[in-house]
Each structure stands twice: as structure tokens, then as C-alpha cells.
Design a protein around this motif. Structure first.
Motif: not given
Length: 493
Positions: A302-319
Motif C-alpha cells: 500500500l505504501e509503495k502504490v500510494a507513494n508512486r500514485a502521488r508522484g505520477i506526472v499529470i498533465g498534457d498527454p502530448m508531452l
């Protein structure tokens, strides 16, 4: 001026008979991308008539299977040549990452090459009978006009998985793509004409489900319906097909379990969970939305999944750096958010996500969300959300997690993470899912058949097995004895 797209019928663009168009919007920027023809029953009828005439036309009807394969190979070449164009179009249409679409487009020609190779490999057989003077053999024939209704989440891949075997088998098609993702399917139809497919073999009618999809499903000249989408719509299509005694292939919803045992490589399993639910923003029928972790590794995973989820880069799908783009349209974002709110009302805890992230774009973004304090009876664990929402639950024993995993109306896919070979095979055998991945997730190939169990579908896509979905079997009996017929009241064998 906004670009405008017509239907594609009988080898050329065709304006909508009713004269209406609808807008398609970029889900990341909310900019209007183009207008597409708003199809109606009359447009569908024109497309089905064109497909029916093409099916009977000697240019297609009498084309050898080998030459059908040549056409599919040429189409594959053209798709490869236009890969960047198609990838950009699809990213702009539904918000999938451009880097993911580039990967899909690199693989997409392989689907066409695979079925091109199968076109002349579908054989009948000679059947032994009790009389040496009777020759009995079987042959497989194309069905006729196939109606294909395809979704917005992976339109190119999921349309190709229908188009390629249907054409290889000698059928003609009328495709109704999702109203959110019309462009790439229209472009592939144009490429099919460029590849040399006769006019009317591949037709596309764009528009809304009630106005264009329903008339296609109910059209009396269809020989088969192939649909990918929601379970509720699939049930309605199956009922319509059954009433007319025609075939249907349905790839429907899922609520797939992703199971992590105590002996798993937890780092790899965490990445598998991330891939299973946050890739493509969770907008995939095979999403591993129910995560079961053995209690001894539950906290660590759970810790690994949550930490990685928090760090996912969200934004312009073209980048290139972006890891999570927007949801495809606003109603989908609202649906995802309402399910998270429902989960909280049921007692779930939002460990991370559960909101619109801070993004410098106005689109339909939703943060990767991890829910805990859930159980297998909550609506968030029983109903398909189709978004980046993982529900994580602990378990104690193999029998317990098998019961939990199978306690669902769906049976599309499942993941298992373990180093125990015997357990891997036991789980693969006992899980009620058409696809089981062990120590991986979301792997697929045109050569590997996919089938949904229970409410996840009917019929098979991919693999040589899907060719049989687009053919019918005929048994031919030939009497080689030219002598007088014996007792006419005795059945011969």
C-alpha cells in the motif's frame, strides 16, 4: 474554421443525409477539434446497403483468401506509415498519452499482418462416412455484413481487433465508432481504400449511439454484430441479435482482481498494480481495480502504490514526461468522482487522490486514487468505475482470496503475483476470468485469444479463434455413386 468530417461510405466521404454534425472536443484543452457527421438510420441504411453490395460484388466475393491477405498487408504498411498522424489524432480525441499511442501504433500493424497470414489458413476437413461412395467435407464461409460498434478508450486497437479478422475471413463492415473518437477510424477507412479494398468493403458511420448505433444493431441485413463497451448495452445488443438469430461478439466490462501474495516481489507487484489501474487513466475494461494484498505485505504494498500514485506526472498527454492524461469527457470525470464520493459514504478512506489535480489545463483530469477500508460488498468494489481508482483489500489465505476474487458478476481478467509456481497454476485454473496474468499485467498480443467470462462478454477476440467468429461452417455431401438410388425412405450415411 473547424475541420469537418463526413461518413465514409462506399469508398468515399458521404455527407449526412439529415445534414447535421456534432462537435468533438480535446479532453485536455477543451478546444473543439472538429465536426463529424451526425448519423441517422438513413445513413446506416446507406452504409449497410453499400456493404451488402460489396459482399456480393465479384471484386470482393471472388477474391482469393491469399489476395485478401495481400490487401491486409498493404493496409498494415499504410497504418505504419501514418503511425504518428494516427497517434496524435487519438491522443487529441480521448486524452491517452501520446507516448502510449506511439507504442500502440507501433504494434497495430502486427495485428493486420497476423490476420493477413491467417486469411488462407482457415481450412475445412474431410469427414469419414460409412460409405466410400459418399464424400463429406466442411468449408468455412464469410458471414456477410458485419456491424462493428467500437468504444472511445482504445478506438484504433479495438476496432482493428474486429476489422482484421472480419476482412481476412471475407466479410464487409459497417463501423460505428464512439462519438468521442471518430477521426482515426475514418482515417483507417480511407487507408483501406488506398490499400486496394473494393468500395463498400469498409464503411464508417459516425454519430451517437441512439441515433446511429441502435439502427445499425437492428438492421435486418446484418449477419453479425461485434461490440465493445458497457455490459448493459451489450445485453441489449445480445437480445437484438438473438431475436434475429445472428451472431454477436461482445467484449464488455470488468472489475478485475489483482492479487499479491506474501512471497511476491513487492516492488514488481506495486508496479503491476500501478500499470493495472492507472495506465490509460484506468479507462480500460481490463483495469485491475480490485487489489487484494496478503496481510503480511499489505502495508508495504500500500505504501509503495500510494507513494508512486502521488508522484505520477499529470498533465498534457502530448508531452513525453506526462504519465497520466485526462479522462475522455466530462461525464466520465463526474462518474469517477461520484463513485469516490459514494465509496467514502460507504466507509472507504481516500488514501491519496480523490480530487481534480492541480494542472495548468482546463480538461477532465482526475488524480490517481487509492481507497482503503473497503470490502468486497461495497459498490465501489462491485461496479465498474472506468477511471484511476484502486480499492485495496487485505486477505489471509489462498482460498479466501479466490472466493473474493470470483465474487463478482465480471470475469474479464485477473492478475496474480507470486513466486510459487504451483500456486500460480492453481490460481490460473481456479480464477473465473478469461485472461490471467502472473507476475505481469496488461500484456497482450494479436495471437493470444481473449474471452470474457460471465457478464464480461460473449465470443472471442484475437488469436486464430476469432477468425471462427467471422465465419460459418458448411457441411457438403457428395454422392459419387452414379447408380440407381436405393430405398428412398432410408437415410444415407
Amino acid at each position: 474554421m473547424t475541420e469537418r468530417y463526413e461518413h465514409y461510405i462506399n469508398g468515399r466521404p458521404a455527407a449526412p443525409i439529415g445534414g447535421a454534425y456534432f462537435e468533438s472536443t480535446n479532453p485536455a484543452t477543451l478546444e473543439v477539434l472538429y465536426e463529424a457527421a451526425r448519423g441517422t438510420k438513413d445513413d446506416v441504411d446507406a452504409a449497410v446497403v453499400a456493404a451488402g453490395e460489396a459482399f456480393e460484388n465479384p471484386l470482393w466475393r471472388d477474391l482469393s483468401p491469399t489476395k485478401r491477405g495481400h490487401l491486409l498487408r498493404r493496409l498494415a504498411d499504410l497504418v505504419g506509415e501514418h503511425a504518428e498522424e494516427l497517434a496524435v489524432m487519438e491522443t487529441q480525441d480521448n486524452g491517452k498519452l501520446l507516448r502510449e499511442m506511439r507504442g500502440q501504433l507501433a504494434a497495430l500493424p502486427e495485428y493486420l499482418y497476423y490476420y493477413a497470414g491467417l486469411a488462407d489458413k482457415i481450412q475445412g476437413s474431410q469427414i469419414p462416412t460409412s460409405s466410400v461412395q459418399i464424400l463429406n467435407y466442411t468449408q468455412r464461409e464469410p458471414l456477410g455484413v458485419v456491424g462493428a460498434i467500437t468504444p472511445w478508450n482504445s478506438p484504433l486497437t479495438l476496432t482493428t481487433s474486429k476489422l482484421a479478422p472480419a476482412l481476412a475471413a471475407g466479410n464487409t463492415l459497417v463501423i460505428k465508432p464512439s462519438e468521442y473518437t471518430s477521426r482515426t477510424i475514418l482515417r483507417v477507412a480511407e487507408l483501406a481504400s488506398e490499400a486496394g479494398f473494393p468500395d463498400g468493403v469498409v464503411n464508417v458511420v459516425t454519430g451517437y449511439g441512439a441515433e446511429a448505433g441502435a439502427p445499425l444493431v437492428d438492421h435486418p441485413r446484418l449477419a453479425k454484430i461485434s461490440f465493445t463497451g458497457s455490459t448493459a448495452t451489450g445485453a441489449s445488443i445480445a437480445s437484438s441479435a438473438a431475436a434475429r438469430f445472428i451472431g454477436c461478439t461482445l467484449e464488455l466490462g470488468g472489475k478485475s482482481p489483482n492479487i499479491v501474495f506474501e512471497d511476491a516481489n513487492v516492488d514488481n507487484a506495486a508496479m503491476g498494480v500501478i500499470a493495472g489501474i492507472f495506465a490509460a487513466a484506468g479507462q480500460t475494461c481490463i483495469a485491475g481495480s480490485r487489489v487484494f494484498a496478503h496481510r503480511s505485505v499489505y502495508d508495504e504494498l500500500l505504501e509503495k502504490v500510494a507513494n508512486r500514485a502521488r508522484g505520477i506526472v499529470i498533465g498534457d498527454p502530448m508531452l513525453e514526461a506526462t504519465e497520466l492524461g485526462p479522462l475522455a469527457f466530462d461525464a466520465q470525470r463526474q462518474k469517477v468522482n461520484s463513485y469516490v464520493e459514494l465509496g467514502v459514504s460507504e466507509g472507504a478512506t481516500v488514501l491519496t487522490g480523490g480530487r481534480r489535480p492541480d494542472v495548468d489545463l482546463p480538461g477532465y483530469f482526475y488524480a490517481p486514487t487509492v481507497l482503503t477500508d473497503v470490502n468486497n460488498q461495497m459498490r465501489v468494489t462491485r461496479e465498474e468505475i472506468f477511471g484511476p481508482v484502486a480499492a485495496v483489500m487485505p486477505f489471509e489465505t489462498e482460498d479466501e482470496v479466490l472466493a473474493l476474487a470470483n465474487d463478482t458478476q465480471y470475469g474479464l481478467a485477473a492478475g496474480v503475483w507470486t513466486q510459487n509456481l504451483a500456486r500460480a497454476h492453481r490460481m490460473a485454473r481456479r480464477l473465473e476470468a478469461g485472461t490471467v496474468w502472473v507476475n505481469t499485467y496488461r500484456a497482450m498480443s494479436p495471437m493470444s485469444p481473449r474471452q470474457g467470462f460471465k457478464s464480461s462478454g460473449v465470443g472471442i477476440e484475437h488469436g486464430i479463434e476469432s477468425m471462427y467468429e467471422y465465419t460459418r461452417l458448411k457441411s457438403v455431401w457428395i454422392n459419387t455413386d452414379e447408380g440407381p438410388v436405393a430405398d428412398p425412405f432410408i437415410m444415407r450415411s
